[in-house]
Design an enzyme around this catalytic site. Structure first.
Site, PDB file in Angstrom:
ATOM      1  N   CYS A  44       0.848  -1.187   0.000  1.00 56.95           N
ATOM      2  CA  CYS A  44       0.000   0.000   0.000  1.00 56.95           C
ATOM      3  C   CYS A  44       0.889   1.245   0.000  1.00 56.95           C
ATOM      4  O   CYS A  44       1.807   1.354   0.821  1.00 56.95           O
ATOM      5  CB  CYS A  44      -0.885  -0.016   1.236  1.00 56.95           C
ATOM      6  SG  CYS A  44      -1.874   1.476   1.423  1.00 56.95           S
ATOM      7  N   CYS A  47       0.235   3.088   3.641  1.00 59.24           N
ATOM      8  CA  CYS A  47       0.704   2.598   4.944  1.00 59.24           C
ATOM      9  C   CYS A  47       1.754   1.510   4.852  1.00 59.24           C
ATOM     10  O   CYS A  47       2.278   1.061   5.867  1.00 59.24           O
ATOM     11  CB  CYS A  47      -0.489   2.093   5.753  1.00 59.24           C
ATOM     12  SG  CYS A  47      -1.178   0.552   5.109  1.00 59.24           S
ATOM     13  N   CYS A  93      -7.492  -0.781   1.304  1.00 56.45           N
ATOM     14  CA  CYS A  93      -6.490  -1.321   2.216  1.00 56.45           C
ATOM     15  C   CYS A  93      -7.136  -1.394   3.594  1.00 56.45           C
ATOM     16  O   CYS A  93      -7.682  -0.402   4.078  1.00 56.45           O
ATOM     17  CB  CYS A  93      -5.271  -0.407   2.256  1.00 56.45           C
ATOM     18  SG  CYS A  93      -4.093  -0.864   3.551  1.00 56.45           S
ATOM     19  N   CYS A  96      -5.255   1.103   6.386  1.00 59.59           N
ATOM     20  CA  CYS A  96      -5.376   2.575   6.356  1.00 59.59           C
ATOM     21  C   CYS A  96      -6.646   3.031   5.665  1.00 59.59           C
ATOM     22  O   CYS A  96      -6.901   4.222   5.566  1.00 59.59           O
ATOM     23  CB  CYS A  96      -4.149   3.202   5.701  1.00 59.59           C
ATOM     24  SG  CYS A  96      -4.060   2.988   3.911  1.00 59.59           S
ATOM     25  N   CYS A 116      -8.412  -5.075  -9.990  1.00 62.76           N
ATOM     26  CA  CYS A 116      -7.957  -4.024 -10.896  1.00 62.76           C
ATOM     27  C   CYS A 116      -7.496  -2.836 -10.044  1.00 62.76           C
ATOM     28  O   CYS A 116      -8.316  -2.115  -9.480  1.00 62.76           O
ATOM     29  CB  CYS A 116      -9.125  -3.640 -11.805  1.00 62.76           C
ATOM     30  SG  CYS A 116      -8.689  -2.461 -13.067  1.00 62.76           S
TER      31      CYS A 116
HETATM   32 FE    FE Z   1      -2.806   1.075   3.488  1.00 64.20          FE
END
Ligand code: FE
Length: 128
Positions: A44, A47, A93, A96, A116
């Site tokens: 990510c 984070c 995610c 976060c 995607c």
């Molecule tokens: Fe994240």
């Protein structure tokens, strides 16, 4: 981890902020990981959580990095998204709550799923 949107704005690039925090979508074929074929882990951009392995990446032809499975089911969160007149599943995610992209049912085996993703929502770590 940033707590407010102002703090996120300072931490992220404008492009990352738009995708992760404003649920934006980068234009197709512009992202830096669309054509990335290297071995490694996609994390990510917000984070640093590990999200996708290069082992599940496939060429979808859509212009966005596509994966058939997340590294762990509990690293991401899925949410129904009715925007733009479509019924889609938004992918976030879990750590976060940053927007990553969408998941569709037209992916390859073994899962039949197509995650995607936006390159701007991701970072890439090569194996050590
Ligand atoms: Fe994240």
């Amino acid at each position: 981890m940033p707590k407010t949107e102002d703090e996120w704005k300072k931490k992220l690039t404008p492009e990352q902020f738009h995708v992760l925090r404003e649920k934006g979508t980068e234009p197709a074929f512009t992202g830096k990981y669309c054509k990335n074929k290297g071995k490694g882990t996609y994390v990510c951009a917000g984070c640093g959580a590990e999200l996708f392995s290069s082992d599940t990446k496939f060429e979808s032809g859509t212009g966005w990095p596509s994966f058939y499975a997340p590294m762990a089911k509990d690293s991401i969160e899925e949410k129904k998204d009715f925007s733009h007149g479509m019924m889609r599943a938004e992918v976030l995610c879990k750590k976060c709550k940053g927007h990553l992209g969408h998941v569709f049912n037209d992916g390859p085996k073994p899962t039949g799923l197509r995650y995607c993703m936006n390159s701007a929502a991701l970072g890439f770590r090569k194996p050590k």
